[in-house]
Design a protein around this motif. Structure first.
Motif, PDB file in Angstrom:
ATOM      1  N   LEU A   1       0.839  -1.201   0.000  1.00  0.00           N
ATOM      2  CA  LEU A   1       0.000   0.000   0.000  1.00  0.00           C
ATOM      3  C   LEU A   1       0.874   1.250   0.000  1.00  0.00           C
ATOM      4  O   LEU A   1       0.649   2.181  -0.785  1.00  0.00           O
ATOM      5  CB  LEU A   1      -0.934  -0.007   1.207  1.00  0.00           C
ATOM      6  CG  LEU A   1      -1.809   1.249   1.386  1.00  0.00           C
ATOM      7  CD1 LEU A   1      -2.660   1.513   0.148  1.00  0.00           C
ATOM      8  CD2 LEU A   1      -2.697   1.105   2.619  1.00  0.00           C
ATOM      9  N   SER A   2       1.878   1.279   0.849  1.00  0.00           N
ATOM     10  CA  SER A   2       2.785   2.429   0.899  1.00  0.00           C
ATOM     11  C   SER A   2       3.489   2.625  -0.439  1.00  0.00           C
ATOM     12  O   SER A   2       3.672   3.753  -0.909  1.00  0.00           O
ATOM     13  CB  SER A   2       3.815   2.248   2.016  1.00  0.00           C
ATOM     14  OG  SER A   2       3.184   2.228   3.280  1.00  0.00           O
ATOM     15  N   ARG A   3       3.905   1.498  -1.061  1.00  0.00           N
ATOM     16  CA  ARG A   3       4.592   1.597  -2.353  1.00  0.00           C
ATOM     17  C   ARG A   3       3.675   2.169  -3.434  1.00  0.00           C
ATOM     18  O   ARG A   3       4.091   2.982  -4.260  1.00  0.00           O
ATOM     19  CB  ARG A   3       5.109   0.218  -2.775  1.00  0.00           C
ATOM     20  CG  ARG A   3       6.340  -0.242  -2.010  1.00  0.00           C
ATOM     21  CD  ARG A   3       7.041  -1.383  -2.730  1.00  0.00           C
ATOM     22  NE  ARG A   3       6.178  -2.555  -2.879  1.00  0.00           N
ATOM     23  CZ  ARG A   3       6.110  -3.524  -1.973  1.00  0.00           C
ATOM     24  NH1 ARG A   3       6.829  -3.472  -0.852  1.00  0.00           N
ATOM     25  NH2 ARG A   3       5.324  -4.570  -2.181  1.00  0.00           N
ATOM     26  N   GLN A   4       2.397   1.748  -3.409  1.00  0.00           N
ATOM     27  CA  GLN A   4       1.457   2.248  -4.415  1.00  0.00           C
ATOM     28  C   GLN A   4       1.208   3.749  -4.250  1.00  0.00           C
ATOM     29  O   GLN A   4       1.116   4.486  -5.231  1.00  0.00           O
ATOM     30  CB  GLN A   4       0.135   1.483  -4.329  1.00  0.00           C
ATOM     31  CG  GLN A   4       0.209   0.035  -4.781  1.00  0.00           C
ATOM     32  CD  GLN A   4       0.475  -0.099  -6.264  1.00  0.00           C
ATOM     33  OE1 GLN A   4       0.125   0.776  -7.054  1.00  0.00           O
ATOM     34  NE2 GLN A   4       1.120  -1.188  -6.656  1.00  0.00           N
ATOM     35  N   ILE A   5       1.095   4.211  -3.008  1.00  0.00           N
ATOM     36  CA  ILE A   5       0.888   5.642  -2.763  1.00  0.00           C
ATOM     37  C   ILE A   5       2.118   6.428  -3.208  1.00  0.00           C
ATOM     38  O   ILE A   5       2.014   7.489  -3.844  1.00  0.00           O
ATOM     39  CB  ILE A   5       0.579   5.908  -1.272  1.00  0.00           C
ATOM     40  CG1 ILE A   5      -0.742   5.248  -0.869  1.00  0.00           C
ATOM     41  CG2 ILE A   5       0.535   7.406  -0.988  1.00  0.00           C
ATOM     42  CD1 ILE A   5      -1.958   5.762  -1.600  1.00  0.00           C
ATOM     43  N   ALA A   6       3.305   5.911  -2.874  1.00  0.00           N
ATOM     44  CA  ALA A   6       4.543   6.577  -3.285  1.00  0.00           C
ATOM     45  C   ALA A   6       4.655   6.622  -4.811  1.00  0.00           C
ATOM     46  O   ALA A   6       5.086   7.635  -5.386  1.00  0.00           O
ATOM     47  CB  ALA A   6       5.747   5.850  -2.683  1.00  0.00           C
ATOM     48  N   GLN A   7       4.240   5.539  -5.477  1.00  0.00           N
ATOM     49  CA  GLN A   7       4.294   5.512  -6.933  1.00  0.00           C
ATOM     50  C   GLN A   7       3.320   6.519  -7.540  1.00  0.00           C
ATOM     51  O   GLN A   7       3.631   7.187  -8.539  1.00  0.00           O
ATOM     52  CB  GLN A   7       3.969   4.105  -7.440  1.00  0.00           C
ATOM     53  CG  GLN A   7       4.122   3.924  -8.947  1.00  0.00           C
ATOM     54  CD  GLN A   7       5.550   4.149  -9.405  1.00  0.00           C
ATOM     55  OE1 GLN A   7       6.479   3.581  -8.845  1.00  0.00           O
ATOM     56  NE2 GLN A   7       5.735   4.989 -10.433  1.00  0.00           N
TER      57      GLN A   7
END
Length: 305
Positions: free
Chosen positions: A33-39
């Motif tokens: 989830l954190s990676r998707q938001i950062a992306q």
């Protein structure tokens, strides 16, 4: 191209202000989830959140982006639903925005009855919203028609409108009030009486506008309470808290505990307008609009192209 999954993740984090709780809600782990938001932030070139050890908060840009994202996801959901219905051979749907006046005046129920008779395969979605929000949804094509308390601006480049009806305002009093037995009421009779002011718009100055209109007629109301809508005002009048002006459609049959009087010298009314996008994407939209306008014998007002 925006990824709808990432946008749904963004909304979940924005609403919970907590990655862990958002991950639970979405049934995924925190790291992806954190990676998707950062992306998403990287793809947009925009910082959506302020982060610290305690919590995660939207930036000012993030708040603007959240409003648009919610609208996009709503429209995407509507589009998906429409596609599935068309795939099953159904006629599609109508998204109708409305204010409470559209219901209790009987105009919207009558139009829906006609629609169900003439086009029984049409799916209807109803959205109770304030007028300004309905205008934005019309522009985004998330609504097909809006029933509102005030029209869009006359020079609005996208929206057309028509006045559907004017619902006269009547005086409502506690049934035991001395004025309820008086045959004729003059403005002076109402001067200094306790009043319940009924909010008629989202204008912050609506209360001042109401008092000024009363003064112009020859009396000054002693406002003791505000009511967010007419039904609340009727209940307060029945409880003896004061007088109120309520539209005729709300007092059909006379509510228990109140008396209703017409004021020939008062020509105020609650208005109901239809608004729509100047470009119809589907025939059923124009057909339903014609049903609504014909029921009210309304004349469209549309800016020139």
């Amino acid at each position: 191209m925006l990824d709808l999954r990432q946008l749904r993740y963004f909304v979940a984090v924005a609403e919970t202000e907590h990655v862990g709780r958002a991950a639970e809600q979405l049934h995924i782990s925190q790291s992806p989830l954190s990676r998707q938001i950062a992306q998403l932030e990287k793809d947009l070139g925009l910082t959506l959140f302020e982060r610290d050890r305690q919590r995660i908060r939207l930036t000012s840009d993030g708040r603007v982006f959240l409003g648009e994202t919610r609208a996009l996801l709503t429209h995407a959901g509507r589009l998906e639903n429409l596609g599935r219905r068309l795939g099953r051979g159904e006629e599609g749907g109508l998204c109708i925005g409305y204010v409470p006046d559209a219901m209790h005046t009987g105009l919207l129920p009558a139009a829906l009855r006609t629609l169900r008779t003439e086009r029984p395969g049409i799916h209807v979605a109803l959205y109770g919203q304030q007028s300004a929000e309905q205008f934005e949804w019309l522009r985004r094509r998330s609504l097909d028609i809006a029933l509102v308390q005030e029209p869009p601006a006359e020079d609005d480049p996208d929206l057309c409108s028509a006045l559907l009806l004017e619902d006269p305002l009547l005086l409502v009093l506690p049934e035991g009030h001395p004025l309820a037995q008086q045959p004729d009421l003059a403005p002076a009779d109402l001067d200094g009486q306790p009043w319940i002011a009924v909010e008629s718009s989202r204008d912050p100055a609506w209360r001042d506008t109401f008092v000024a209109s009363c003064v112009a007629l020859g009396f000054t109301p002693d406002i003791t309470l505000d009511a967010a809508e007419p039904l609340t005002a009727l209940g307060l009048v029945a409880s003896g808290f004061g007088l109120a002006l309520v539209q005729r459609s709300m007092v059909r049959g006379t509510a228990p505990g109140v008396a209703v009087r017409e004021l020939p010298w008062h020509d105020g009314s609650a208005r109901l307008w239809a608004a729509w996008h100047r470009t119809d994407l589907r025939p059923v939209v124009g057909e339903f609009r014609a049903t609504v306008l014909d029921a009210a014998a309304a004349q469209p007002r549309c800016p020139r192209s």
